[in-house]
Motif scaffolding. Structure first.
Motif, mmCIF file in Angstrom:
data_model
loop_
_atom_site.group_PDB
_atom_site.id
_atom_site.type_symbol
_atom_site.label_atom_id
_atom_site.label_comp_id
_atom_site.label_asym_id
_atom_site.label_seq_id
_atom_site.Cartn_x
_atom_site.Cartn_y
_atom_site.Cartn_z
ATOM 1 N N GLY A 84 0.911 -1.177 0.078
ATOM 2 C CA GLY A 84 0.148 -0.097 -0.041
ATOM 3 C C GLY A 84 0.813 1.174 -0.025
ATOM 4 N N ASP A 85 2.096 1.145 0.663
ATOM 5 C CA ASP A 85 3.016 2.401 0.453
ATOM 6 C C ASP A 85 3.392 2.838 -0.959
ATOM 7 O OD1 ASP A 85 3.014 2.703 3.482
ATOM 8 O OD2 ASP A 85 4.236 0.970 3.431
ATOM 9 N N ILE A 86 3.438 1.805 -1.524
ATOM 10 C CA ILE A 86 3.818 1.962 -3.049
ATOM 11 C C ILE A 86 2.509 2.674 -3.843
ATOM 12 C CG2 ILE A 86 4.350 0.753 -5.281
ATOM 13 C CD1 ILE A 86 5.541 -1.611 -3.670
ATOM 14 N N GLY A 87 1.631 2.420 -3.877
ATOM 15 C CA GLY A 87 0.335 2.954 -4.548
ATOM 16 C C GLY A 87 0.071 4.257 -3.842
ATOM 17 N N TYR A 88 0.373 4.316 -2.297
ATOM 18 C CA TYR A 88 0.122 5.646 -1.854
ATOM 19 C C TYR A 88 0.998 6.896 -2.369
ATOM 20 C CZ TYR A 88 -0.211 9.125 1.803
ATOM 21 O OH TYR A 88 -0.352 10.374 2.350
ATOM 22 N N ALA A 89 2.359 6.297 -2.480
ATOM 23 C CA ALA A 89 3.282 7.300 -2.881
ATOM 24 C C ALA A 89 2.914 7.678 -4.398
ATOM 25 C CB ALA A 89 4.453 6.542 -2.944
ATOM 26 N N VAL A 90 2.334 7.127 -5.413
ATOM 27 C CA VAL A 90 2.129 7.465 -6.723
ATOM 28 C C VAL A 90 0.869 8.232 -6.607
ATOM 29 C CG1 VAL A 90 1.103 6.815 -8.791
ATOM 30 C CG2 VAL A 90 2.756 5.398 -7.734
ATOM 31 N N GLN A 91 -0.103 7.622 -5.918
ATOM 32 C CA GLN A 91 -1.442 8.658 -5.773
ATOM 33 C C GLN A 91 -1.220 9.958 -5.257
ATOM 34 O OE1 GLN A 91 -4.594 6.676 -3.715
ATOM 35 N NE2 GLN A 91 -6.181 7.871 -4.402
ATOM 36 N N ARG A 92 -0.571 9.979 -4.106
ATOM 37 C CA ARG A 92 -0.398 11.262 -3.518
ATOM 38 C C ARG A 92 0.174 12.359 -4.540
ATOM 39 N NH1 ARG A 92 3.093 12.002 2.043
ATOM 40 N NH2 ARG A 92 2.427 14.487 2.434
ATOM 41 N N HIS A 93 1.283 11.723 -4.941
ATOM 42 C CA HIS A 93 2.063 12.892 -5.941
ATOM 43 C C HIS A 93 1.217 13.330 -6.886
ATOM 44 C CE1 HIS A 93 5.852 14.500 -7.353
ATOM 45 N NE2 HIS A 93 5.358 14.114 -8.551
ATOM 46 N N VAL A 94 0.688 12.312 -7.667
ATOM 47 C CA VAL A 94 -0.104 12.962 -9.085
ATOM 48 C C VAL A 94 -1.381 13.673 -8.687
ATOM 49 C CG1 VAL A 94 0.982 10.890 -10.552
ATOM 50 C CG2 VAL A 94 -1.226 10.635 -9.580
ATOM 51 N N GLU A 95 -2.172 13.030 -7.619
ATOM 52 C CA GLU A 95 -3.199 13.971 -7.394
ATOM 53 C C GLU A 95 -3.005 15.266 -6.890
ATOM 54 O OE1 GLU A 95 -5.707 11.443 -4.902
ATOM 55 O OE2 GLU A 95 -6.386 9.922 -6.681
ATOM 56 N N ALA A 96 -1.841 15.508 -6.177
ATOM 57 C CA ALA A 96 -1.547 16.851 -5.693
ATOM 58 C C ALA A 96 -1.304 17.887 -6.707
ATOM 59 C CB ALA A 96 -0.340 16.892 -4.813
ATOM 60 N N ARG A 97 -0.816 17.371 -7.997
ATOM 61 C CA ARG A 97 -0.671 18.122 -9.382
ATOM 62 C C ARG A 97 -2.133 18.201 -10.279
ATOM 63 N NH1 ARG A 97 3.057 16.413 -6.615
ATOM 64 N NH2 ARG A 97 5.125 17.533 -6.557
ATOM 65 N N GLY A 98 -3.248 17.585 -9.575
ATOM 66 C CA GLY A 98 -4.414 17.785 -10.317
ATOM 67 C C GLY A 98 -4.563 16.544 -11.489
ATOM 68 N N TYR A 99 -3.723 15.676 -11.437
ATOM 69 C CA TYR A 99 -4.036 14.387 -12.242
ATOM 70 C C TYR A 99 -4.723 13.344 -11.554
ATOM 71 C CZ TYR A 99 -0.488 17.064 -14.631
ATOM 72 O OH TYR A 99 0.426 18.063 -15.415
ATOM 73 N N SER A 100 -4.690 12.037 -12.291
ATOM 74 C CA SER A 100 -5.844 10.919 -11.807
ATOM 75 C C SER A 100 -4.613 9.814 -12.124
ATOM 76 C CB SER A 100 -7.041 10.938 -12.062
ATOM 77 O OG SER A 100 -7.132 10.651 -13.566
ATOM 78 N N VAL A 101 -5.250 8.609 -11.070
ATOM 79 C CA VAL A 101 -4.509 7.503 -11.422
ATOM 80 C C VAL A 101 -5.489 6.488 -12.285
ATOM 81 C CG1 VAL A 101 -3.881 5.335 -10.639
ATOM 82 C CG2 VAL A 101 -3.089 7.236 -9.462
ATOM 83 N N ALA A 102 -4.990 6.033 -13.461
ATOM 84 C CA ALA A 102 -5.902 5.212 -14.476
ATOM 85 C C ALA A 102 -6.285 3.941 -13.650
ATOM 86 C CB ALA A 102 -5.172 4.829 -15.767
#
Length: 251
Positions: free
Chosen positions: A146-164
């Motif tokens: 879960g730490d891996i996915g959280y790191a991705v999601q947190r980074h991209v959503e903070a920039r206004g993007y979304s995870v496919a």
């Protein structure tokens, strides 16, 4: 859930597979120019793979017809190379490629700007590349999936993007896809604990707009539901006692 821990001899072979993947992707990246077709890129990938004594990982896998997954612009992943698909200035070309070498797999992807792209496209590419780096930093013994996915999601959503949604990373070794699944979103501290000897393919797919995707009639190519751009990066990564080791990069 059974997760295979690789031996040192097996890891040595996976390093070789990963190096081949990196070298072929380096050559493909140089070949991404306006006017080239995705079919020509696929042919180059096939030629280089054979020259390096490896076999394509994707061709024939679950019926996929080509060596390279070649996805352009709003295509998220699993694009099928075509003689009719010619790259144009400003496109985003996603190269997803893998090999089998002496029975062991390597898998990696990168997004390549075609010529000069818009500032918005370049920002998406950089954010996606950075999200993979953040994910790799989280891949230490004792941390969790879960730490891996959280790191991705947190980074991209903070920039206004979304995870496919609907696509994940995965374990890799004697098979292209092994346990565990590695989502690109999640809750920190959740999921399986990371242990030395685990090898995971981590691959953020990040959309400019909605996280929703649709499948085209070819039953392979996934596209963003709103037609906006998507970017994709991937590495094959070994968990060691000292932290992560990226296998799909040059030594």
């Amino acid at each position: 859930m059974s997760v295979e821990i690789k031996s040192q001899d097996e890891i040595a072979l996976m390093r070789q597979a990963g190096r081949i993947v990196c070298e072929v992707l380096d050559a493909l990246e140089q070949a991404v120019v306006p006017g080239v077709t995705t079919w020509e890129l696929d042919a180059l990938a096939a030629k280089l793979t054979a020259e390096k004594g490896a076999k394509p990982a994707f061709k024939g896998y679950l019926g996929f017809p080509c060596v390279l997954c070649a996805s352009v612009n709003e295509e998220v992943v699993h694009g099928i190379p075509s003689k009719r698909k010619k790259l144009a200035e400003g496109d985003l070309m996603k190269l997803d490629f893998g090999v089998v070498y002496r029975g062991w797999y390597g898998d990696s992807a990168r997004t390549v700007p075609v010529g000069k792209v818009s500032p918005e496209a370049r920002a998406l590419v950089e954010a996606t590349r950075e999200s993979l780096h953040k994910a790799i930093q989280a891949m230490r013994p004792g941390n969790r999936i879960g730490d891996i996915g959280y790191a991705v999601q947190r980074h991209v959503e903070a920039r206004g993007y979304s995870v496919a949604r609907g696509f994940t990373g995965h374990g890799i070794g004697r098979r292209l896809h092994e346990q565990p699944e590695v989502p690109n979103h999640g809750q920190a501290g959740s999921g399986m604990k990371l242990r030395p000897g685990m090898v995971l393919a981590v691959e953020p797919m990040v959309n400019q707009g909605t996280d929703e995707v649709e499948l085209l009639e070819d039953e392979w190519t996934a596209v963003t539901a709103d037609g906006k751009l998507s970017a994709h990066f991937e590495h094959t990564i070994l968990i060691t006692d000292h932290g992560p080791e990226v296998l799909t990069r040059r030594a």
